[in-house]
Design a protein around this motif. Sequence first.
Motif, PDB file in Angstrom:
ATOM      1  N   ARG A  79     -47.116 -12.859 -16.599  1.00  0.00           N
ATOM      2  CA  ARG A  79     -46.606 -12.243 -17.829  1.00  0.00           C
ATOM      3  C   ARG A  79     -46.369 -13.287 -18.915  1.00  0.00           C
ATOM      4  O   ARG A  79     -46.680 -13.057 -20.092  1.00  0.00           O
ATOM      5  CB  ARG A  79     -45.305 -11.477 -17.544  1.00  0.00           C
ATOM      6  N   LEU A  80     -45.815 -14.430 -18.525  1.00  0.00           N
ATOM      7  CA  LEU A  80     -45.572 -15.489 -19.506  1.00  0.00           C
ATOM      8  C   LEU A  80     -46.877 -16.004 -20.099  1.00  0.00           C
ATOM      9  O   LEU A  80     -46.962 -16.280 -21.308  1.00  0.00           O
ATOM     10  CB  LEU A  80     -44.799 -16.635 -18.843  1.00  0.00           C
ATOM     11  N   ARG A  81     -47.889 -16.126 -19.278  1.00  0.00           N
ATOM     12  CA  ARG A  81     -49.180 -16.598 -19.784  1.00  0.00           C
ATOM     13  C   ARG A  81     -49.806 -15.572 -20.719  1.00  0.00           C
ATOM     14  O   ARG A  81     -50.375 -15.923 -21.761  1.00  0.00           O
ATOM     15  CB  ARG A  81     -50.113 -16.901 -18.618  1.00  0.00           C
ATOM     16  N   GLU A  82     -49.707 -14.299 -20.339  1.00  0.00           N
ATOM     17  CA  GLU A  82     -50.259 -13.255 -21.197  1.00  0.00           C
ATOM     18  C   GLU A  82     -49.535 -13.193 -22.533  1.00  0.00           C
ATOM     19  O   GLU A  82     -50.139 -12.864 -23.569  1.00  0.00           O
ATOM     20  CB  GLU A  82     -50.177 -11.904 -20.483  1.00  0.00           C
TER      21      GLU A  82
ATOM     22  N   ALA B 266     -41.606 -21.587 -14.456  1.00  0.00           N
ATOM     23  CA  ALA B 266     -41.863 -20.419 -13.616  1.00  0.00           C
ATOM     24  C   ALA B 266     -42.858 -20.753 -12.508  1.00  0.00           C
ATOM     25  O   ALA B 266     -42.723 -20.283 -11.374  1.00  0.00           O
ATOM     26  CB  ALA B 266     -42.392 -19.269 -14.480  1.00  0.00           C
ATOM     27  N   GLU B 267     -43.844 -21.575 -12.836  1.00  0.00           N
ATOM     28  CA  GLU B 267     -44.833 -21.965 -11.830  1.00  0.00           C
ATOM     29  C   GLU B 267     -44.213 -22.860 -10.765  1.00  0.00           C
ATOM     30  O   GLU B 267     -44.550 -22.752  -9.575  1.00  0.00           O
ATOM     31  CB  GLU B 267     -46.005 -22.671 -12.506  1.00  0.00           C
ATOM     32  N   ARG B 268     -43.304 -23.738 -11.176  1.00  0.00           N
ATOM     33  CA  ARG B 268     -42.603 -24.566 -10.183  1.00  0.00           C
ATOM     34  C   ARG B 268     -41.808 -23.704  -9.222  1.00  0.00           C
ATOM     35  O   ARG B 268     -41.788 -23.957  -8.012  1.00  0.00           O
ATOM     36  CB  ARG B 268     -41.676 -25.568 -10.886  1.00  0.00           C
ATOM     37  N   ARG B 269     -41.155 -22.681  -9.758  1.00  0.00           N
ATOM     38  CA  ARG B 269     -40.380 -21.775  -8.907  1.00  0.00           C
ATOM     39  C   ARG B 269     -41.287 -21.048  -7.917  1.00  0.00           C
ATOM     40  O   ARG B 269     -40.964 -20.917  -6.735  1.00  0.00           O
ATOM     41  CB  ARG B 269     -39.636 -20.755  -9.777  1.00  0.00           C
TER      42      ARG B 269
END
Length: 276
Positions: free
Chosen positions: A70-73, A84-87
Amino acid sequence: MGREHHARLPRTRARLRAATGSALLALLLLALAVAPAGAEGPVSGGSGGFRNGAARAVRAHEMARERVDRLREADALPARIEAAERRRKELRSGLWDRLRAGARETGDPVAVDASGRQGHCPFGDRSRPPELRAAQAWTAPTRRYWLSAGFAAKGSHWAHRHTGQDFAVDSGTPVYAVGSGVVRITTCGDGFGNQVLVRHGDGYFTQYAHLSRIDVRPGQQVTAGQRIGLSGASGNVTGPHLHFEVRITPYAGSAVPPLPWLRRKAVQVAGAPVAS
């Protein structure tokens, strides 16, 4: 199960209590040590608590992955996407460690014989990338199929719910890598029979099980549509088919619904036979 042994009647209540306690302890240790196996392979860990914990970890990972998407979109700030990706990766790492420990304890060949050589898997000649499908990013894992048992289906053939999608095909039907990646594992000898696991660039693994022949080796690069083996009825099955699974880790217990995963790759899997 082993043979039943009948003890003689103890002469005193104390001996009776001691014998009963020893028997109960032995049964408890046996239950903890042996993981129940369904028709489609072992379940990592023997307790319901272990399975439930793994299922919660899988759901948490998928929620984290959806957040990253969603963040990327939304074209969010790079720092938010990276956090978010680290999580997501932290959740995957925790699930990986949990399932690997359980797989080693139960002797799952995915954890103890990743090359398949100890089980003497039926290897064929190494396959080559397809010339006509080189430009295709993702594809279905086989052709001329009909869909049988789906993800999370109930049935007497499995110790718990079904963990993948079954493609009913004749024995000897070519099985293809759904996308480019690296062959991580080739094993045989458990409920999944002859199987291949491929790791893809997005970090997910795809599993192809019950094969009659394996045409790839661990470490080999494969592309979408490249043959990795032939379908069959190896392992615990009632007939020939391809068991296709998508996992967060190489280990059983980390499966996610495969058809939605394929749809995210723009692969539409039909319920009726399709032409090659």
